[in-house]
Motif scaffolding. Structure first.
Motif, PDB file in Angstrom:
ATOM      1  N   GLU A  91      28.787  -2.276 -28.090  1.00  0.00           N
ATOM      2  CA  GLU A  91      29.239  -1.479 -26.943  1.00  0.00           C
ATOM      3  C   GLU A  91      30.413  -0.606 -27.353  1.00  0.00           C
ATOM      4  O   GLU A  91      31.161  -0.945 -28.273  1.00  0.00           O
ATOM      5  CB  GLU A  91      29.657  -2.400 -25.800  1.00  0.00           C
ATOM      6  N   GLN A 123      31.119 -10.750 -12.149  1.00  0.00           N
ATOM      7  CA  GLN A 123      31.500  -9.399 -12.583  1.00  0.00           C
ATOM      8  C   GLN A 123      31.062  -9.115 -14.020  1.00  0.00           C
ATOM      9  O   GLN A 123      30.989  -7.974 -14.430  1.00  0.00           O
ATOM     10  CB  GLN A 123      33.035  -9.270 -12.563  1.00  0.00           C
ATOM     11  N   ILE A 124      30.823 -10.172 -14.767  1.00  0.00           N
ATOM     12  CA  ILE A 124      30.588 -10.021 -16.209  1.00  0.00           C
ATOM     13  C   ILE A 124      29.291 -10.746 -16.562  1.00  0.00           C
ATOM     14  O   ILE A 124      29.054 -11.847 -16.043  1.00  0.00           O
ATOM     15  CB  ILE A 124      31.797 -10.622 -16.978  1.00  0.00           C
ATOM     16  N   LYS A 131      37.244   0.345 -19.924  1.00  0.00           N
ATOM     17  CA  LYS A 131      36.995   0.601 -18.491  1.00  0.00           C
ATOM     18  C   LYS A 131      36.908  -0.726 -17.737  1.00  0.00           C
ATOM     19  O   LYS A 131      37.456  -0.896 -16.648  1.00  0.00           O
ATOM     20  CB  LYS A 131      35.671   1.366 -18.358  1.00  0.00           C
ATOM     21  N   ASP A 132      36.239  -1.681 -18.375  1.00  0.00           N
ATOM     22  CA  ASP A 132      36.118  -3.011 -17.743  1.00  0.00           C
ATOM     23  C   ASP A 132      37.449  -3.752 -17.715  1.00  0.00           C
ATOM     24  O   ASP A 132      37.687  -4.563 -16.814  1.00  0.00           O
ATOM     25  CB  ASP A 132      35.057  -3.853 -18.471  1.00  0.00           C
ATOM     26  N   ASN A 185      38.979  -2.271 -14.619  1.00  0.00           N
ATOM     27  CA  ASN A 185      38.247  -2.506 -13.359  1.00  0.00           C
ATOM     28  C   ASN A 185      37.917  -3.965 -13.091  1.00  0.00           C
ATOM     29  O   ASN A 185      37.785  -4.372 -11.945  1.00  0.00           O
ATOM     30  CB  ASN A 185      36.936  -1.698 -13.355  1.00  0.00           C
ATOM     31  N   ILE A 186      37.757  -4.744 -14.148  1.00  0.00           N
ATOM     32  CA  ILE A 186      37.303  -6.123 -13.940  1.00  0.00           C
ATOM     33  C   ILE A 186      38.398  -7.141 -14.300  1.00  0.00           C
ATOM     34  O   ILE A 186      38.635  -8.076 -13.541  1.00  0.00           O
ATOM     35  CB  ILE A 186      36.021  -6.409 -14.771  1.00  0.00           C
ATOM     36  N   ILE A 225      34.491  -0.890 -22.884  1.00  0.00           N
ATOM     37  CA  ILE A 225      35.240  -2.163 -22.793  1.00  0.00           C
ATOM     38  C   ILE A 225      36.557  -1.928 -22.039  1.00  0.00           C
ATOM     39  O   ILE A 225      36.925  -2.685 -21.143  1.00  0.00           O
ATOM     40  CB  ILE A 225      35.502  -2.755 -24.197  1.00  0.00           C
TER      41      ILE A 225
END
Ligand code: PLP
Length: 500
Positions: free
Chosen positions: A51, A41-42, A58-59, A62-63, A56
């Motif tokens: 970034e 995922q990363i 959002k991840d 989501n992650i 960040i």
């Protein structure tokens, strides 16, 4: 990130945290991911170019969140609580901003002095004997004039004191090191021509089978022998058991030097018999008695639980984790010793670059393993002030009442049994007719897989049990009833499937 960006994103982060904690119930307690999932995922390289914060975050949602076990979830009943509260989070933010490294008094005086004072506050609040405190009224009355001029004594009138460590494991380990240093010092005087290594090989530490595994790990790291003793039918280590083995060991030329006891064991929250053990330790020369109350110690803030601490006057050291059951975020493990000089004797190294001219000030680097230390006392100070002792008592009592409610529910169903004496927030239960433990293992596995609740197993009287711990700060009776409903429903299915 500049200040304005930090101000903006800081507020967004607080909003995210509030939203996360407010809606946590809508998430599964445990994730469904398998080991190694994150590497798909990363990226496996750090980004070359900056970034955006939004990207960040959002991840994060989501992650990262799909792989998080939600310890603050009202359906999380595993292990012991992971302390958390808004005042503690806020104080940790401040500590992160101050970002001092308080290894010595001079490296950040407030960091050191607040720690000393807050540990005295908590020590008094849980009813520790005065000898464990830094600013002991008794000691200040009795300090002899012979010690005047000793600047450390003048600033801190007793010999005792408290310190924050990163974990209960470290508390126990440093006490074992201090006990080892004391024992070796005494033996060197008696046997000046015997090698230290030989003396070390004679030292024997003791604990119960119910002690946390960190005692065994500590002994391994300290290079000392450890005897793990059988507790009685209530999972309590008794004085007579200890005396018998210590006498046998002495007769064999071994040297008892350290006993680690537990108030509130990890498996079933049982309590060693400290009054009996304390008397036994007194019969042996320089045996250090440690009391590990990592979980249960917080409950002593309520006077009605303090009888469980009887015998504490015999102890040399005592630890509790406010980051378990006192609403304080990890890491905030409190250790008190009756004689801080015995602790620091074992751990002092003093290179020139760390020295300062403030004689008599406490340098906490000598009380533990790491040099660097965070400003951890801030969060304990915020928590103690925001809730007050009365608020913390209310919280502990509420958890204990909820555990009793759960115990009653389990006992009301004759298919189940409770295997521990429920004194605090932990209930150990199992399906009764299951000699091979197959049903109980299946029951726990099915519940955990469902993501509706999370619990872990342990052994009580060598029987497989499921541990149910009241964990969430704002846990309600409905949460307990819901958990019981899920357990009962799942048990029906599991038993039915087995009979098929
Ligand atoms: N002692 C007891 C009684 C515990 O329950 C635990 C952990 O749950 C420990 C020690 C180890 O705590 P830490 O993770 O702070 O080292």
């Amino acid at each position: 990130m500049d200040t304005e960006q930090f101000r903006k994103h800081g507020k967004e982060m607080v909003d995210y945290i509030c939203e996360y904690l407010e809606t946590i119930k809508q998430r599964r307690v445990t994730p469904t991911v398998n080991p190694g999932w994150l590497k798909n995922q990363i990226p496996l390289e750090a980004p070359v170019h900056p970034e955006a914060f939004d990207a960040i975050m959002k991840d994060v949602e989501n992650i990262i969140m799909p792989g998080v076990t939600h310890w603050q979830h009202p359906r999380f009943h595993a292990y012991f609580p992971s302390g958390n509260s808004f005042p503690s989070i806020l104080a940790d933010m401040l500590s992160d901003a101050i970002a001092c490294i308080g290894f010595s008094w001079a490296a950040s005086p407030s960091c050191t002095e607040l720690e000393t004072i807050v540990l005295d506050w908590l020590g008094k609040a849980i009813g520790l004997p005065e000898e464990f405190l830094t600013f002991s009224e008794e000691a200040s009355k009795t300090i002899s004039s012979a010690r005047q001029g000793d600047s450390e004594t003048e600033i801190h009138n007793g010999k005792g004191g408290g310190v924050l460590q990163g974990s209960a494991s470290e508390c126990i380990f440093v006490c074992m090191l201090a006990a080892r240093a004391q024992a070796i010092k005494r033996l060197r005087k008696l046997h000046p021509f015997i090698e230290e290594g030989v003396l070390l090989s004679k030292l024997m530490a003791y604990c119960s089978k119910e002690s946390h595994s960190c005692v065994e790990k500590g002994a391994m790291m300290a290079f000392v022998k450890l005897r793990i003793l059988e507790p009685d039918e209530n999972n309590s280590l008794r004085g007579a058991t200890l005396r018998q083995v210590m006498e046998q060991d002495e007769a064999m030329g071994l040297i008892p030097f350290f006993v680690s006891t537990t108030l509130g064991t990890t498996s079933c929250c049982s309590f060693d018999n400290i009054p009996e053990i304390g008397l036994v330790c007194q019969q042996f020369e320089t045996v250090w008695l440690h009391v590990d109350a990592a979980y249960a110690g917080s409950a002593f803030i309520c006077p009605e639980f303090r009888s469980l601490m009887n015998g504490i006057q015999y102890a040399d050291s005592f630890n509790l984790n406010t980051n378990k059951w006192l609403l304080t975020n990890f890491d905030c493990s409190c250790l008190w010793v009756k004689d801080r000089f015995k602790l620091t004797c074992a751990l002092v190294v003093d290179p020139l670059y760390l020295q300062h001219g403030y004689a008599g000030a406490v340098d906490y680097r000598h009380w533990g393993i790491p040099l660097s230390r965070r400003f951890r006392s801030l969060k304990l100070w915020f928590v103690l002030r925001t809730y007050g002792i009365s608020g913390l008592q209310k919280y502990i009592r509420h958890h204990c009442q909820l555990a009793k409610r759960f115990e009653r529910l389990v006992k009301s169903d004759n298919k189940f049994e409770v295997l521990n004496d429920v004194k605090m927030g932990l209930v150990c239960f199992r399906l009764k007719d299951d000699p091979t433990n197959k049903l109980n293992k299946k029951l726990l596995e099915t519940i955990n897989e469902s993501g509706k609740l999370h619990m872990v197993p342990s052994l009580v009287h060598d029987k497989y049990v499921i541990r149910f711990c009241v964990v969430a700060e704002h846990a309600t009776e409905d949460d307990i009833d819901y958990a019981w409903k899920i357990i009962k429903e799942t048990a029906v299915t599991v038993v039915y499937n087995e009979q098929e």
